[in-house]
Write a protein that holds these residues in place. Structure first.
Motif, PDB file in Angstrom:
ATOM      1  N   GLU A   7       1.515  -2.119  -3.125  1.00 29.29           N
ATOM      2  CA  GLU A   7       1.276  -1.840  -4.529  1.00 29.29           C
ATOM      3  C   GLU A   7       1.699  -3.048  -5.373  1.00 29.29           C
ATOM      4  OE1 GLU A   7       2.857   1.303  -7.873  1.00 29.29           O
ATOM      5  OE2 GLU A   7       2.819   1.917  -5.767  1.00 29.29           O
ATOM      6  N   GLY A   8       0.871  -3.392  -6.343  1.00 24.40           N
ATOM      7  CA  GLY A   8       1.172  -4.508  -7.233  1.00 24.40           C
ATOM      8  C   GLY A   8       0.574  -5.836  -6.809  1.00 24.40           C
ATOM      9  N   MET A   9      -0.111  -5.871  -5.659  1.00 27.17           N
ATOM     10  CA  MET A   9      -0.749  -7.117  -5.217  1.00 27.17           C
ATOM     11  C   MET A   9      -1.871  -7.485  -6.176  1.00 27.17           C
ATOM     12  SD  MET A   9      -1.300  -6.705  -1.120  1.00 27.17           S
ATOM     13  CE  MET A   9      -1.109  -8.302  -0.416  1.00 27.17           C
ATOM     14  N   PRO A  10      -1.996  -8.758  -6.533  1.00 28.26           N
ATOM     15  CA  PRO A  10      -3.139  -9.158  -7.359  1.00 28.26           C
ATOM     16  C   PRO A  10      -4.440  -9.077  -6.553  1.00 28.26           C
ATOM     17  CG  PRO A  10      -1.800 -11.063  -6.810  1.00 28.26           C
ATOM     18  CD  PRO A  10      -1.094  -9.860  -6.271  1.00 28.26           C
ATOM     19  N   ARG A  11      -5.531  -8.950  -7.260  1.00 26.19           N
ATOM     20  CA  ARG A  11      -6.860  -8.819  -6.637  1.00 26.19           C
ATOM     21  C   ARG A  11      -7.140  -9.985  -5.692  1.00 26.19           C
ATOM     22  NH1 ARG A  11     -11.363  -5.746  -8.879  1.00 26.19           N
ATOM     23  NH2 ARG A  11      -9.935  -5.302 -10.582  1.00 26.19           N
ATOM     24  N   SER A  12      -6.767 -11.192  -6.079  1.00 29.25           N
ATOM     25  CA  SER A  12      -7.039 -12.368  -5.246  1.00 29.25           C
ATOM     26  C   SER A  12      -6.299 -12.287  -3.909  1.00 29.25           C
ATOM     27  CB  SER A  12      -6.652 -13.644  -5.989  1.00 29.25           C
ATOM     28  OG  SER A  12      -5.266 -13.624  -6.311  1.00 29.25           O
ATOM     29  N   GLN A  13      -5.115 -11.734  -3.904  1.00 30.39           N
ATOM     30  CA  GLN A  13      -4.352 -11.602  -2.663  1.00 30.39           C
ATOM     31  C   GLN A  13      -4.964 -10.526  -1.754  1.00 30.39           C
ATOM     32  OE1 GLN A  13      -0.181 -11.107  -3.379  1.00 30.39           O
ATOM     33  NE2 GLN A  13       0.365 -11.375  -1.235  1.00 30.39           N
ATOM     34  N   VAL A  14      -5.463  -9.450  -2.363  1.00 28.31           N
ATOM     35  CA  VAL A  14      -6.154  -8.417  -1.575  1.00 28.31           C
ATOM     36  C   VAL A  14      -7.401  -9.014  -0.944  1.00 28.31           C
ATOM     37  CG1 VAL A  14      -7.360  -6.200  -1.690  1.00 28.31           C
ATOM     38  CG2 VAL A  14      -5.238  -6.525  -2.965  1.00 28.31           C
ATOM     39  N   HIS A  15      -8.152  -9.826  -1.704  1.00 28.71           N
ATOM     40  CA  HIS A  15      -9.362 -10.463  -1.170  1.00 28.71           C
ATOM     41  C   HIS A  15      -9.011 -11.445  -0.056  1.00 28.71           C
ATOM     42  CE1 HIS A  15     -11.976  -9.673  -4.989  1.00 28.71           C
ATOM     43  NE2 HIS A  15     -11.543  -8.570  -4.410  1.00 28.71           N
ATOM     44  N   ALA A  16      -7.891 -12.156  -0.187  1.00 27.86           N
ATOM     45  CA  ALA A  16      -7.475 -13.084   0.866  1.00 27.86           C
ATOM     46  C   ALA A  16      -7.131 -12.326   2.146  1.00 27.86           C
ATOM     47  CB  ALA A  16      -6.279 -13.899   0.388  1.00 27.86           C
ATOM     48  N   LEU A  17      -6.612 -11.136   2.000  1.00 26.26           N
ATOM     49  CA  LEU A  17      -6.199 -10.337   3.153  1.00 26.26           C
ATOM     50  C   LEU A  17      -7.372  -9.587   3.797  1.00 26.26           C
ATOM     51  CD1 LEU A  17      -3.706  -9.437   4.773  1.00 26.26           C
ATOM     52  CD2 LEU A  17      -3.487  -7.543   3.179  1.00 26.26           C
TER      53      LEU A  17
END
Length: 110
Positions: free
Chosen positions: A44-54
């Motif tokens: 929870e709280g991850m930025p969108r760019s970090q979710v896309h990187a993952l």
């Protein structure tokens, strides 16, 4: 004598849509393959760019409601039924709030 060519033509056209036994059918997979480890790494709280990187780029984006992204994976084994895995990631103020996952028992891609 004119009826014979018409009968042959109709027979060929009607048989062209039939699948003949022994025809090789391939496995078809499409979409985002997401592993359990990748889902466990979400927080929870991850930025969108970090979710896309993952997880990679989402397969579907909703242009009307940018608060959701859809990661879909489908697999069809040799012309049989299509199996589907769906993950929906929800965002609030550009940060991930939670996700919903409808996973397959096992991912056939590996």
């Amino acid at each position: 004598m004119q009826k014979l060519p018409a009968i042959v033509l109709i027979s060929i056209l009607s048989l062209s849509g039939c699948a003949f036994p022994g025809v090789y059918k391939i496995n078809v997979q499409q979409g985002n393959i997401v592993t359990d480890e990748e889902l466990d790494a979400l927080s929870e709280g991850m930025p969108r760019s970090q979710v896309h990187a993952l997880l990679g780029t989402p397969l579907m984006l909703n242009p009307v409601d940018p608060s959701r992204e859809y990661y879909v994976y489908t697999f069809q084994r040799r012309g049989k039924d299509i199996e589907e895995q769906r993950i929906i990631v929800y965002y609030e103020d550009g940060q991930m709030s939670h996700y919903e996952a409808q996973l397959m028992d096992e991912t056939p891609a590996y």
